[in-house]
Design a protein around this motif. Structure first.
Motif, PDB file in Angstrom:
ATOM      1  N   THR A 393       0.917  -1.298   0.066  1.00  0.00           N
ATOM      2  CA  THR A 393       0.200  -0.003  -0.051  1.00  0.00           C
ATOM      3  C   THR A 393       0.847   1.245   0.084  1.00  0.00           C
ATOM      4  N   SER A 394       0.603   2.013  -0.997  1.00  0.00           N
ATOM      5  CA  SER A 394       1.334   3.429  -1.101  1.00  0.00           C
ATOM      6  C   SER A 394       0.809   4.352  -0.109  1.00  0.00           C
ATOM      7  N   GLY A 395       1.392   5.419  -0.042  1.00  0.00           N
ATOM      8  CA  GLY A 395       0.821   6.558   1.005  1.00  0.00           C
ATOM      9  C   GLY A 395      -0.431   7.193   0.126  1.00  0.00           C
ATOM     10  N   GLN A 396      -0.583   6.933  -1.120  1.00  0.00           N
ATOM     11  CA  GLN A 396      -1.700   7.841  -1.553  1.00  0.00           C
ATOM     12  C   GLN A 396      -3.096   6.534  -1.286  1.00  0.00           C
ATOM     13  N   LYS A 397      -2.704   5.188  -1.580  1.00  0.00           N
ATOM     14  CA  LYS A 397      -3.694   4.305  -1.216  1.00  0.00           C
ATOM     15  C   LYS A 397      -4.105   4.159   0.186  1.00  0.00           C
ATOM     16  N   LEU A 398      -3.242   4.473   1.143  1.00  0.00           N
ATOM     17  CA  LEU A 398      -3.468   4.689   2.264  1.00  0.00           C
ATOM     18  C   LEU A 398      -4.471   5.909   2.575  1.00  0.00           C
ATOM     19  N   PHE A 399      -4.163   6.897   2.154  1.00  0.00           N
ATOM     20  CA  PHE A 399      -4.852   8.210   2.348  1.00  0.00           C
ATOM     21  C   PHE A 399      -6.181   7.727   1.488  1.00  0.00           C
ATOM     22  N   ASP A 400      -6.384   7.168   0.386  1.00  0.00           N
ATOM     23  CA  ASP A 400      -7.735   6.816  -0.383  1.00  0.00           C
ATOM     24  C   ASP A 400      -8.418   5.786   0.533  1.00  0.00           C
ATOM     25  N   GLN A 401      -7.872   4.978   1.157  1.00  0.00           N
ATOM     26  CA  GLN A 401      -8.724   3.721   1.668  1.00  0.00           C
ATOM     27  C   GLN A 401      -8.763   4.003   3.263  1.00  0.00           C
ATOM     28  N   LEU A 402      -7.998   4.762   3.846  1.00  0.00           N
ATOM     29  CA  LEU A 402      -8.058   4.823   5.324  1.00  0.00           C
ATOM     30  C   LEU A 402      -8.278   6.199   5.722  1.00  0.00           C
ATOM     31  N   VAL A 403      -7.181   7.043   5.748  1.00  0.00           N
ATOM     32  CA  VAL A 403      -6.916   8.469   6.238  1.00  0.00           C
ATOM     33  C   VAL A 403      -7.833   9.414   5.650  1.00  0.00           C
ATOM     34  N   SER A 404      -8.488   9.522   4.711  1.00  0.00           N
ATOM     35  CA  SER A 404      -9.618  10.147   4.025  1.00  0.00           C
ATOM     36  C   SER A 404     -10.903   9.722   4.454  1.00  0.00           C
ATOM     37  N   GLN A 405     -11.191   8.567   5.053  1.00  0.00           N
ATOM     38  CA  GLN A 405     -12.312   8.025   5.057  1.00  0.00           C
ATOM     39  C   GLN A 405     -13.193   8.316   6.431  1.00  0.00           C
ATOM     40  N   PRO A 407     -13.601  10.993  10.078  1.00  0.00           N
ATOM     41  CA  PRO A 407     -13.466  12.387  10.377  1.00  0.00           C
ATOM     42  C   PRO A 407     -12.656  12.586  11.680  1.00  0.00           C
ATOM     43  N   ASN A 408     -12.363  11.285  12.465  1.00  0.00           N
ATOM     44  CA  ASN A 408     -11.603  11.408  13.682  1.00  0.00           C
ATOM     45  C   ASN A 408     -10.291  11.048  13.209  1.00  0.00           C
ATOM     46  N   ILE A 409      -9.584  10.981  12.125  1.00  0.00           N
ATOM     47  CA  ILE A 409      -8.293  10.744  11.831  1.00  0.00           C
ATOM     48  C   ILE A 409      -7.731  12.346  11.744  1.00  0.00           C
ATOM     49  N   LYS A 410      -7.001  12.918  12.685  1.00  0.00           N
ATOM     50  CA  LYS A 410      -6.701  14.229  12.743  1.00  0.00           C
ATOM     51  C   LYS A 410      -5.035  14.516  12.197  1.00  0.00           C
ATOM     52  N   ALA A 423       5.256  19.663   5.516  1.00  0.00           N
ATOM     53  CA  ALA A 423       3.876  19.462   6.249  1.00  0.00           C
ATOM     54  C   ALA A 423       2.964  19.952   5.169  1.00  0.00           C
ATOM     55  N   ARG A 424       1.786  19.048   5.210  1.00  0.00           N
ATOM     56  CA  ARG A 424       0.704  19.574   4.305  1.00  0.00           C
ATOM     57  C   ARG A 424      -0.588  19.237   5.036  1.00  0.00           C
ATOM     58  N   VAL A 425      -1.817  19.994   4.511  1.00  0.00           N
ATOM     59  CA  VAL A 425      -3.067  19.555   4.961  1.00  0.00           C
ATOM     60  C   VAL A 425      -4.021  19.178   3.877  1.00  0.00           C
ATOM     61  N   ASP A 426      -4.769  18.270   4.119  1.00  0.00           N
ATOM     62  CA  ASP A 426      -5.650  17.817   3.128  1.00  0.00           C
ATOM     63  C   ASP A 426      -7.104  17.711   3.818  1.00  0.00           C
ATOM     64  N   THR A 427      -7.990  17.415   2.814  1.00  0.00           N
ATOM     65  CA  THR A 427      -9.350  17.462   3.444  1.00  0.00           C
ATOM     66  C   THR A 427      -9.880  16.033   3.216  1.00  0.00           C
ATOM     67  N   ASN A 432     -13.319  17.222   6.954  1.00  0.00           N
ATOM     68  CA  ASN A 432     -12.267  17.407   8.127  1.00  0.00           C
ATOM     69  C   ASN A 432     -10.917  17.721   7.596  1.00  0.00           C
ATOM     70  N   LYS A 433     -10.285  18.314   8.305  1.00  0.00           N
ATOM     71  CA  LYS A 433      -8.792  18.618   7.826  1.00  0.00           C
ATOM     72  C   LYS A 433      -7.955  17.510   8.615  1.00  0.00           C
ATOM     73  N   ILE A 434      -6.804  17.110   7.643  1.00  0.00           N
ATOM     74  CA  ILE A 434      -5.905  15.939   7.953  1.00  0.00           C
ATOM     75  C   ILE A 434      -4.599  16.841   7.981  1.00  0.00           C
ATOM     76  N   TYR A 435      -3.629  16.853   8.887  1.00  0.00           N
ATOM     77  CA  TYR A 435      -2.449  17.425   8.976  1.00  0.00           C
ATOM     78  C   TYR A 435      -1.282  16.249   9.101  1.00  0.00           C
ATOM     79  N   SER A 436      -0.599  16.330   7.968  1.00  0.00           N
ATOM     80  CA  SER A 436       0.540  15.503   7.764  1.00  0.00           C
ATOM     81  C   SER A 436       2.003  16.049   7.813  1.00  0.00           C
ATOM     82  N   PHE A 437       2.798  15.338   8.417  1.00  0.00           N
ATOM     83  CA  PHE A 437       4.122  15.682   8.952  1.00  0.00           C
ATOM     84  C   PHE A 437       5.048  14.837   8.327  1.00  0.00           C
ATOM     85  N   LEU A 438       6.402  15.191   7.615  1.00  0.00           N
ATOM     86  CA  LEU A 438       7.296  14.430   7.140  1.00  0.00           C
ATOM     87  C   LEU A 438       8.665  15.061   8.107  1.00  0.00           C
TER      88      LEU A 438
END
Length: 488
Positions: A393-405, A407-410, A423-427, A432-438
């Protein structure tokens, strides 16, 4: 008096019976202790007998087999170790008995992946011998597996585990959960005392520490955890993987890392680890691929790492994808009057892991979820669409299948790539806003750590990167985020 040849044939036949006989109830078996709840089917006594010559053990629910095993050198009958089920019931998993004839060693596992791995190593799969719980339960006790050379041993009680450790046995973690009252209570979801509503607190994220453990005298990793242990209001510490650079015959890097993380354990500060590619058998001496043609397979061999790090040491673990392994776990704690979950996922997670993670998040809707995994953002700050040949699972697949799905993932934290801080922010799908940090410093001279302060009263988060070894701060990476929508 039988002839010598007859005695030899009888001994061989008996050894074969011990190695392959189906378990049957014994008229002399002691009645098992009654169990309740999920443990109700676990009513069959499982005995352990030990070979004093090398410490290896045999588990059986057939007392006749305990007597027969004496001829193979298993002479120390330790009695009932726990209780299990002779039949398969809903919610139970089968425990396979594996036998290595050349080593005269038995080992037991409830993990299908381990069965095939041990077969490849020369063990014979003698099939399922009894059934147990795959996950922790209030009624259950964890059954640990230990290894010493090519021999294996099972233990339940803390006294037995301590004795094995003192005798040079290495813990391979929890193999499964059974019923009984002689061992340590099974871990349950923690219910820490909530802090006053709105009080600010901090948590820390340790980036790739692989450069800090190559030398046994390098003080940097322990310097960091020692500094963290002194920070007021520190609620949790996470590590995004590549804890070590590569494994060696003496496991020196593992030992340095373990000593450093033990500082947090001793200070009663809960922590967790995400496993990176360098923490697996995929990475060989020098940090390059151990076997480029088998990287995908070797990426999932984390047995050595798991022999050093145990979820029981973390402090706040609520559950794991695989019993006895820290590859995928979730931890629960409260801070600032809010409930928090840190969900640690393996590098380029398997599809089954993602499905499990979705179930975990969905079943904890009142928790603010932080996802930690080794690879998610790339060096440019984008969500990575490549699994780089390592996994599924790539990061994008993880976002599509889990992270974006949900509302309590922050937040999402990751490392792995280059010398980078992004750092980035996605919706998410729920707005809901999701804040990611590398954070991947790969620093050869110091020991950076990302510090985060959460202020629930102002719905804000501030973060900076600091290196206690050189008292260095990277001001350009400091930032404050307002308007966070915490789950309350």
């Amino acid at each position: 008096m039988p002839t010598a040849r007859a005695r030899r044939l009888w001994t061989v036949a008996l050894a074969t019976a011990v190695a392959s006989a189906a378990f049957a109830p014994s008229a002399s078996a002691a009645p098992a202790a009654s169990a309740t709840g999920a443990c109700a089917p676990l009513d069959d006594s499982i005995y352990q007998t030990v070979k004093p010559k090398n410490g290896a053990s045999l588990l059986t629910n057939w007392t006749t087999e305990v007597l027969s095993a004496v001829l193979l050198g298993f002479t120390d009958d330790e009695g009932e170790l726990f209780t299990a089920s002779r039949s398969n019931e809903d919610g139970l998993v089968g425990v396979h008995r594996m036998y290595d004839k050349s080593a005269n060693d038995f080992l037991f596992t409830a993990k299908s992946g381990e069965v095939s791995s041990f077969v490849d190593e020369g063990y014979e799969d003698q099939g399922v011998r009894f059934y147990v719980l795959p996950e922790a339960d209030d009624c259950a006790v964890p059954v640990y597996r230990y290894a010493k050379g090519d021999k294996h041993r099972m233990a339940v009680s803390s006294s037995d585990r301590s004795a094995l450790a003192d005798d040079g046995w290495s813990s391979q973690g929890v193999s499964f959960y059974a019923a009984g009252d002689a061992g340590d209570p099974a871990p349950t979801e923690p219910t820490p005392t909530p802090e006053p509503d709105g009080s600010a607190f901090s948590f820390a994220v340790i980036p790739d520490s692989q450069m800090e453990v190559v030398s046994p005298t390098d003080p940097r990793m322990k310097n960091r955890t020692t500094w963290l242990a002194k920070q007021p209001g520190l609620a949790f510490v996470d590590h995004t993987g590549d804890v070590v650079n590569w494994d060696t015959d003496d496991h020196g890097q593992m030992k340095v890392a373990k000593a450093a993380m033990d500082v947090l354990h001793d200070a009663d500060i809960p922590y967790s680890l995400s496993i990176g590619n360098h923490d697996t058998e995929a990475t060989g001496v020098g940090g390059s691929a151990r076997d480029p043609k088998n990287t995908y397979k070797l990426q999932r061999d984390t047995s050595t790492f798991n022999s050093f790090f145990d979820a029981a040491d973390y402090g706040d673990v609520g559950g794991a994808y695989e019993a006895g392994k820290i590859d995928n776990t979730y931890s629960l704690y409260t801070a600032g009057g809010l409930k928090w979950m840190v969900l640690n996922l393996e590098f380029c997670a398997r599809p089954g892991v993602v499905t499990w993670a979705k179930q975990v998040v969905a079943s904890h809707p009142d928790y603010n979820v932080i996802v930690s995994t080794h690879s998610y953002l790339n060096g440019g700050g984008d969500i990575d669409s490549s699994n780089q040949g390592y996994g599924d699972t790539s990061g994008q697949k993880l976002f599509d299948q889990l992270v974006s799905q949900y509302p309590n993932i922050k937040m999402v934290f990751s490392g792995h790539v280059g010398y980078a801080e992004k750092a980035r922010v996605d919706t998410g799908k729920n707005g809901n806003k999701i804040y990611s940090f590398l954070t991947t410093m790969h620093d050869a001279k110091t020991n950076p750590v990302r510090m985060l302060k959460v202020d629930p009263t102002n719905d804000s988060l501030s973060t900076y990167i600091y290196a206690p070894y050189t008292n260095q701060t990277w001001g350009e990476y400091s930032q404050t985020i307002s308007g966070l929508d915490f789950v309350r």
